[in-house]
Design a protein around this motif. Structure first.
Motif, PDB file in Angstrom:
ATOM      1  N   SER A 205       0.858  -1.145  -0.041  1.00  0.00           N
ATOM      2  CA  SER A 205      -0.208  -0.013   0.026  1.00  0.00           C
ATOM      3  C   SER A 205       0.847   1.327   0.023  1.00  0.00           C
ATOM      4  O   SER A 205       1.845   1.259   0.906  1.00  0.00           O
ATOM      5  N   GLY A 206       0.490   2.289  -0.930  1.00  0.00           N
ATOM      6  CA  GLY A 206       1.429   3.335  -1.153  1.00  0.00           C
ATOM      7  C   GLY A 206       2.462   3.405  -2.200  1.00  0.00           C
ATOM      8  O   GLY A 206       3.241   4.211  -2.287  1.00  0.00           O
ATOM      9  N   THR A 207       2.690   2.238  -2.826  1.00  0.00           N
ATOM     10  CA  THR A 207       3.579   2.005  -3.943  1.00  0.00           C
ATOM     11  C   THR A 207       3.064   2.400  -5.063  1.00  0.00           C
ATOM     12  O   THR A 207       1.928   1.791  -5.420  1.00  0.00           O
ATOM     13  N   ALA A 208       3.856   2.991  -6.060  1.00  0.00           N
ATOM     14  CA  ALA A 208       3.434   3.343  -7.377  1.00  0.00           C
ATOM     15  C   ALA A 208       4.564   2.930  -8.394  1.00  0.00           C
ATOM     16  O   ALA A 208       5.606   2.766  -7.776  1.00  0.00           O
ATOM     17  N   ASN A 209       4.245   2.639  -9.825  1.00  0.00           N
ATOM     18  CA  ASN A 209       5.099   2.450 -10.589  1.00  0.00           C
ATOM     19  C   ASN A 209       5.458   3.736 -11.545  1.00  0.00           C
ATOM     20  O   ASN A 209       6.892   3.865 -11.720  1.00  0.00           O
ATOM     21  N   LYS A 210       4.834   4.800 -11.428  1.00  0.00           N
ATOM     22  CA  LYS A 210       5.086   6.081 -12.021  1.00  0.00           C
ATOM     23  C   LYS A 210       4.977   7.413 -11.118  1.00  0.00           C
ATOM     24  O   LYS A 210       5.678   8.234 -11.319  1.00  0.00           O
ATOM     25  N   LEU A 211       4.090   7.142 -10.376  1.00  0.00           N
ATOM     26  CA  LEU A 211       3.939   8.474  -9.390  1.00  0.00           C
ATOM     27  C   LEU A 211       5.049   8.513  -8.550  1.00  0.00           C
ATOM     28  O   LEU A 211       5.466   7.557  -7.830  1.00  0.00           O
ATOM     29  N   PRO A 212       5.556   9.848  -8.373  1.00  0.00           N
ATOM     30  CA  PRO A 212       6.634   9.843  -7.571  1.00  0.00           C
ATOM     31  C   PRO A 212       6.138   9.805  -5.795  1.00  0.00           C
ATOM     32  O   PRO A 212       5.073  10.280  -5.604  1.00  0.00           O
ATOM     33  N   ALA A 213       7.160   9.415  -5.246  1.00  0.00           N
ATOM     34  CA  ALA A 213       7.035   9.414  -3.773  1.00  0.00           C
ATOM     35  C   ALA A 213       6.628  10.780  -3.294  1.00  0.00           C
ATOM     36  O   ALA A 213       6.966  11.874  -3.732  1.00  0.00           O
ATOM     37  N   GLY A 214       5.817  10.762  -2.305  1.00  0.00           N
ATOM     38  CA  GLY A 214       5.132  12.335  -1.970  1.00  0.00           C
ATOM     39  C   GLY A 214       3.853  12.739  -2.585  1.00  0.00           C
ATOM     40  O   GLY A 214       3.301  13.649  -2.100  1.00  0.00           O
ATOM     41  N   THR A 215       3.398  11.960  -3.718  1.00  0.00           N
ATOM     42  CA  THR A 215       2.192  12.406  -4.369  1.00  0.00           C
ATOM     43  C   THR A 215       1.028  12.166  -3.334  1.00  0.00           C
ATOM     44  O   THR A 215       1.114  11.232  -2.805  1.00  0.00           O
ATOM     45  N   LYS A 216       0.039  13.285  -3.297  1.00  0.00           N
ATOM     46  CA  LYS A 216      -1.029  12.927  -2.488  1.00  0.00           C
ATOM     47  C   LYS A 216      -2.109  12.320  -3.308  1.00  0.00           C
ATOM     48  O   LYS A 216      -2.468  12.642  -4.516  1.00  0.00           O
ATOM     49  N   ILE A 217      -2.789  11.602  -2.581  1.00  0.00           N
ATOM     50  CA  ILE A 217      -4.040  10.975  -3.124  1.00  0.00           C
ATOM     51  C   ILE A 217      -5.365  11.143  -2.454  1.00  0.00           C
ATOM     52  O   ILE A 217      -5.292  11.016  -1.368  1.00  0.00           O
ATOM     53  N   TYR A 218      -6.224  11.542  -3.279  1.00  0.00           N
ATOM     54  CA  TYR A 218      -7.475  12.078  -2.490  1.00  0.00           C
ATOM     55  C   TYR A 218      -8.686  11.303  -3.183  1.00  0.00           C
ATOM     56  O   TYR A 218      -8.589  10.706  -4.186  1.00  0.00           O
ATOM     57  N   ASN A 219      -9.901  11.207  -2.274  1.00  0.00           N
ATOM     58  CA  ASN A 219     -10.768  10.498  -2.753  1.00  0.00           C
ATOM     59  C   ASN A 219     -11.836  11.592  -3.275  1.00  0.00           C
ATOM     60  O   ASN A 219     -11.649  12.707  -3.043  1.00  0.00           O
TER      61      ASN A 219
END
Length: 121
Positions: free
Chosen positions: A84-98
């Motif tokens: 949870s919290g891992t991405a393949n393209k989004l950089p670390a620190g990217t905020k995710i909103y619902n």
């Protein structure tokens, strides 16, 4: 003799149909996507979310950001390293909103990028 042939054929058909039923495999995993160089995914609570910028019904869709629910903590292209919290393209620190519309938004350099949860079925 014909009756036995019919019984054998029915049993073989049943075995064949049972073998074709692979059963429930669960939701897709990062491994299902990472073979595609264009895949843009992240995992949140064991659910893969995929970039939906090119999904017709999302383009131009009015939505409201509700609250920040996560942040990308690391980037990886190796499926077994995803949590949870891992991405393949989004950089670390990217905020995710619902949102109020059933999809999530990642904000990268002020740009709102929609992501859809990918479920089996």
């Amino acid at each position: 003799m014909n009756r036995w042939l019919l019984v054998v054929c029915m049993i073989l058909l049943l075995v064949f149909l049972t073998g074709c039923n692979t059963g429930y495999k669960g939701n897709p995993t990062p491994k299902d996507f990472l073979g595609n160089a264009e895949a843009d995914i992240f995992v949140l609570d064991n659910i893969v979310h995929s970039n939906a910028q090119d999904v017709d019904w999302i383009q131009g869709f009015d939505y409201t950001l509700v609250e920040q629910i996560a942040e990308i903590t690391k980037q990886s292209s190796i499926s077994w390293k995803f949590k949870s919290g891992t991405a393949n393209k989004l950089p670390a620190g990217t905020k995710i909103y619902n949102t109020d519309s059933g999809f999530l938004i990642a904000i990268v350099e002020g740009v709102e990028i929609p992501y859809l949860a990918i479920y089996e079925g």
